[in-house]
Design an enzyme around this catalytic site. Sequence first.
Site, PDB file in Angstrom:
ATOM      1  N   PHE A  62     -73.053 -42.705 -11.693  1.00 38.38           N
ATOM      2  CA  PHE A  62     -73.868 -41.510 -11.414  1.00 38.38           C
ATOM      3  C   PHE A  62     -74.553 -41.052 -12.692  1.00 38.38           C
ATOM      4  CE2 PHE A  62     -70.481 -40.772  -8.004  1.00 38.38           C
ATOM      5  CZ  PHE A  62     -71.143 -41.618  -7.146  1.00 38.38           C
ATOM      6  N   TRP A 114     -76.970 -34.408  -7.711  1.00 37.88           N
ATOM      7  CA  TRP A 114     -76.541 -34.847  -9.043  1.00 37.88           C
ATOM      8  C   TRP A 114     -75.767 -36.167  -8.930  1.00 37.88           C
ATOM      9  CZ3 TRP A 114     -71.681 -35.881 -10.911  1.00 37.88           C
ATOM     10  CH2 TRP A 114     -71.599 -36.136 -12.279  1.00 37.88           C
ATOM     11  N   HIS A 115     -74.982 -36.295  -7.870  1.00 35.94           N
ATOM     12  CA  HIS A 115     -74.171 -37.508  -7.723  1.00 35.94           C
ATOM     13  C   HIS A 115     -75.014 -38.752  -7.549  1.00 35.94           C
ATOM     14  CE1 HIS A 115     -70.742 -34.798  -7.172  1.00 35.94           C
ATOM     15  NE2 HIS A 115     -70.000 -35.848  -7.475  1.00 35.94           N
ATOM     16  N   GLY A 116     -76.100 -38.628  -6.848  1.00 32.27           N
ATOM     17  CA  GLY A 116     -76.908 -39.825  -6.638  1.00 32.27           C
ATOM     18  C   GLY A 116     -78.249 -39.501  -6.040  1.00 32.27           C
ATOM     19  N   SER A 119     -75.364 -30.236  -6.318  1.00 37.49           N
ATOM     20  CA  SER A 119     -74.226 -31.045  -6.768  1.00 37.49           C
ATOM     21  C   SER A 119     -74.272 -32.429  -6.108  1.00 37.49           C
ATOM     22  CB  SER A 119     -72.923 -30.323  -6.418  1.00 37.49           C
ATOM     23  OG  SER A 119     -71.856 -31.206  -6.426  1.00 37.49           O
TER      24      SER A 119
END
Lengths: 379, 458
Positions: free
Chosen positions: B458, B320-322, B317
């Site tokens: 993102f 996924w954000h960056g 997770s």
Amino acid sequence: MDHKENKRPRISTSDEEQKQGYIPRYPLYLNLLSALVLLLVLWAIPHVWKQVEPFHPGMDYRIPYVLSEDYWIYDRYCQMAANQFEILILGDSVVWGHYVDPDQVLSSQLNHMAGKPLFANMGIDGIHPVAMAGLVRYYGQAISYKKVLLCFNPLWITSEKHDLQSRKEFRFNHPRLVPQFFPEIPCYTESASVKIGNLMERHSQFLSWTRHVKTVYFEGLDLSSWVQQKSYQNPCRAVTFQLPQPRITEQSTPPWNIRSATLQAFPWVKLETSFQWQFFRQTIRILEKRDNTVFVLIGSFNEHMMDQTSLETYRIIQAQIASWLQTNQIPFLLPSSLPSEFYADASHPLTAGYALLANHLWNDESFQIFLCKPNNESK
Amino acid sequence: MQFHTWIFLPFFFITYVIYWIVKNTKFRIAWIVITSYLFYGWWNPLYPILIAYSTLVDYISLTLMEKSSRKRLWLVVSISNNLFLLGFFKYGVFITDNLNALLTKIGSQYLIPSPGFLLPVGLSFYVLKSIGYVLDCYHEQVPRERNLIRHAAFVSFFPLLLAGPIERAAHFFPQLQGNPRISIQQITDGFYLFMIGLVKKVALADALALYVNTVYDAPQAYQSPALILATIAFAWQIYFDFSGYTDMARGIAQAMGFEIMQNFNCPYLATGLSDFWRRWHISLSTWFRDYVYIPLGGNRKGKWKTYRNILLTMILSGLWHGAAWTFIVWGALHGTGVILTRNLERNQFYKENIPLPIKQIWVFMLVSFTWIFFRAETWDKAILILTRIFTSGLSNPSFPLLFAVVIFVAWIYQLVRHSLVKRLSVPSPVRIGILLFLLLYLAFFGVSSGRPFIYSQF
């Protein structure tokens, strides 16, 4: 991540509001009525503000420099000046009086000659003809039917850059007043969003008013930026209901030739393709449509600082301007150049220059006829 | 084109007028797709090609999956394609940078050329949405949508394109069937929600960003109080920014007759980290729960494997954000936090005897601590901020008093929103009063920088 449910995906659409189900529905008329009330309040706020914020422009008033881009106050000034004065002088910093005190500008000199307050200084520092057309169209409704002395400063056609024809982006004065999309201004490359915002502001008293409040009391910043700079200050206390006053020039400016006597070669733009001239004519048309009686003053431009070629081109341009004004039966004055030492720069006269210019005007026959004409208000 | 920029106004006006005309015809879905692609193409005319490609590959894969006996193959094709897009555009630079650092460390002269492109906005969101849909079809949780245009509308629906919520096929596709019934109440509710979101974004999030950015851009120039306050301010900035976006998206969708899932539920009132993730970015956390955590085994295979699954899911997770180590650390910290506090949150004593505000403040402090890694551009900067928080002096932070008031009011509002305030704010005249206040607040406090939504990056 702590879930006992270990089956395949479960759709999560929990909406508490709907689960709780207590949101009542209101009839259409109540919604519409409420919306109407909202619009009414938004319309009323700027009007109420006028009652609580004192604004008393006197005889030698000019819009303070810090309020140059506060068009809401200009609109308000138009309303007051239209009631107080017979003739309103519109123009850029030459009318505004860039290098002189408010009581030495063209309007003051003319008032002195008239012996009574006939003329109002409606100039704005840095306003070029393209912006002037926008200013008159969107914020000058109140001066309809009045006599207007409209000044054209040839400085705005001395180069492609001044004429806003340059392809290279640069920051010019009063971008919010120029056409945002059509006709396209090549050097005006703001985003479509900003341009739409500018269009909205022109048509919304509320938005113009909020900018006014921010300009006058919060240094032109949004309040979030203002409190960021003044961490512990109360923004409410900044609203003093006292408008800035026009400043007195701190020191006198010497004539242009004392600072630099170099002759200039102006790359004049052709009048027929000039953007600024096109919009100057548009301003005249707007004023005429509103039943204003218009008199045009051209210059007076500092011919002493031009080289010979520039001067010859300027003469041709002057003749073309005069020809167009004559053809359209618009009274005008094209005064001869003032003495060299009466200029502070290419276009701004010093105090003696304003006195002489006022004298030229006062002694001009067509100007006297213009003075004697009644305002169209009586119609 | 962002919702809070002026250009969105004429776009939505034209879109909506035509939508209203065609809403009861077969062109409704086509119109949604056209406007969504226009909306997406506003950033870059090539972006619609990307989303069209992704949609087409998924559509073909699903069609073949339905007809073929080798369903798994087509599932792999679709998911690989989506992950390839994400990897190529989002992680290309990150991977090459790290490989180059490794190559330099082992003394290699050769360096891999860095791909010189930016991440297309919204890619991370519609890729997850598509993967979720394909997996749902594979597991026969939802029927395959046979109409390509409708499939394209699900993937590209413009209110949700930038930053979610990550809608589920089972919830969204039924809303694309038949004719929507849009009441005046839905329109006014949608407008109201949009306005609330706009204020959250422009007048609250962007205002707090002024302080946060100043401090985080040069942390070496600030001491402990300023760094702590900037971190707390960032916690609220990102909440207002993202929940503001979500409100606007839901408001627009509501006015178009769609009901979109809730994405936030007062996250800073959470009493534990697990609780926080049930309240923050709900559509993402449930996506990871359903498509990563549970398939990994969830909590079915014993304590240690549960911990492993939690940690892995949270790290993914974060990633996924960056594409940066700071995001991975952020995810890992949350994972570790969830594991460590898991039993505490179930403890009867903690549940019954610790006062609610203490639990909420403690969770807020934990979450704020992790935000440092989320916000700092580099690992070094994050460490510098942390070090200075504990070792620097106590100089005046010059934190605007008004921002402190805003945060306090927001906190209080969250506490009381389900009680009297909620009921009082429903009648139209009261709403108009609130709307008037919001408009005035927006007009004066709105920051005109046009700062993009944090999550749209993102």
